[in-house]
Enzyme design. Sequence first.
Site, PDB file in Angstrom:
ATOM      1  N   GLU A 128      15.513   9.734  51.340  1.00 21.98           N
ATOM      2  CA  GLU A 128      15.185   9.605  52.969  1.00 21.98           C
ATOM      3  C   GLU A 128      16.417   8.561  53.778  1.00 21.98           C
ATOM      4  OE1 GLU A 128      12.929   9.036  56.617  1.00 21.98           O
ATOM      5  OE2 GLU A 128      13.260  10.455  54.821  1.00 21.98           O
TER       6      GLU A 128
ATOM      7  N   HIS B 108      15.350  28.779  51.561  1.00 13.04           N
ATOM      8  CA  HIS B 108      14.691  29.872  52.654  1.00 13.04           C
ATOM      9  C   HIS B 108      14.769  29.140  53.923  1.00 13.04           C
ATOM     10  CE1 HIS B 108      12.084  33.019  53.482  1.00 13.04           C
ATOM     11  NE2 HIS B 108      10.943  32.119  54.106  1.00 13.04           N
TER      12      HIS B 108
END
Length: 397
Positions: free
Chosen positions: A113, A358
């Site tokens: 993060e 993707h």
Amino acid sequence: MNSAQPLYDLAPLLRMLALGALIALVPLAWVLWRNRGAQRSRRWQALTVLTLFLTFDLVLFGAFTRLTDSGLGCPDWPGCYGNASPLGAHADISAAQTALPSGPVTHGKAWVEMVHRYLATSVGALITVLAVAAWLGWWRARRAGRSTFDGPSPGWATLTLVWVCIQGAFGALTVTMKLFPAIVTLHLAGGVVLLALLCVQAVRQTAVKTDEITLTQPAGLRKLAWWGLAMLSLQVLLGGWVSTNYAVLACSSFPSCQGSWWPDMNFAQGFSLWRHLGVLSDGRPIDFSALTAIHYTHRLFSYAVFVVLGFLAWRLHRAGAGLWSRQARWLAGLLLLQFMTGLSNVVLDWPLPAAVLHTGGAAALVVVLTWILETQRPRAQAAPAPMAQPRIVEAQL
């Protein structure tokens, strides 16, 4: 996790900004050194292209952060438990991890993060440099009495700077609203818009602006590209909604879903937009049929997008060699990548590399369509000098 931990703790903000600026100095210095003998416009064009590339990397890393459930690895913003890095938050992270080993806060997730935030801050710093350079160039041109100058457009650069600030706000809301699906989806979409803004500037700065005449375009090609971009934008939102609701595995077969061509679907629940993750606005858990509706809508609309973009690739290929042929190959290759990674997500139980690719493929398709539209943008034709042959210049990305 300490329940008293505030959602916003601005104590490490200056250190975070300083760290982002230091990281941004690396690509900035590399561009200046590599183009040290070139004109100023060439240096800014190279920095714009590099910023576009790094922003694409940031979108990929953002997908990796989301797909590894690291979005709440640090439960406050902008730092981690009020620190500029997970090193200073070691005790708090350890306590949260001990209390819930498979929970959202672990040392690994905290680093994922925070690296994402460091990269975002550095991209913001580079975009700020481009905006400052654009306005300085405009000011110098005005002082010299020139109406134009070869450099970043102040308008586009300012819009990009404003947009990256909005993206930062959505990044903060992603954490403080605990992965609220609508916010996370808009954050993903905002990253794709940022890529498009940078792509426009990169193409315009790459194009040669002297003795340029417009290529003869096949009828309807630009309109078809706009339709393709509009449909792709909606598909990106649908894909983000699938990902942020963790609905990828709602259908584990292809081309049918759950052994049916029209499975049980609850569209009202699935597309109830303003709700927390996994629950309805009244606190009830969302039905599995709602997840099926989210997944299958994305899949069905992908067929229409594939047909339109495939037709656009064919039209570009038929238009002739050179620029259009390259654009057709990029478009066709990315469509194939999207089909393969989308299929892999379904039949291989959502493998992480395929899921990240993707997202990256969708972002790359937006960049390519922006490139296509920008190179087809109507331009004023300069009158050729007497006895001189005008030359056709292709803008290359």
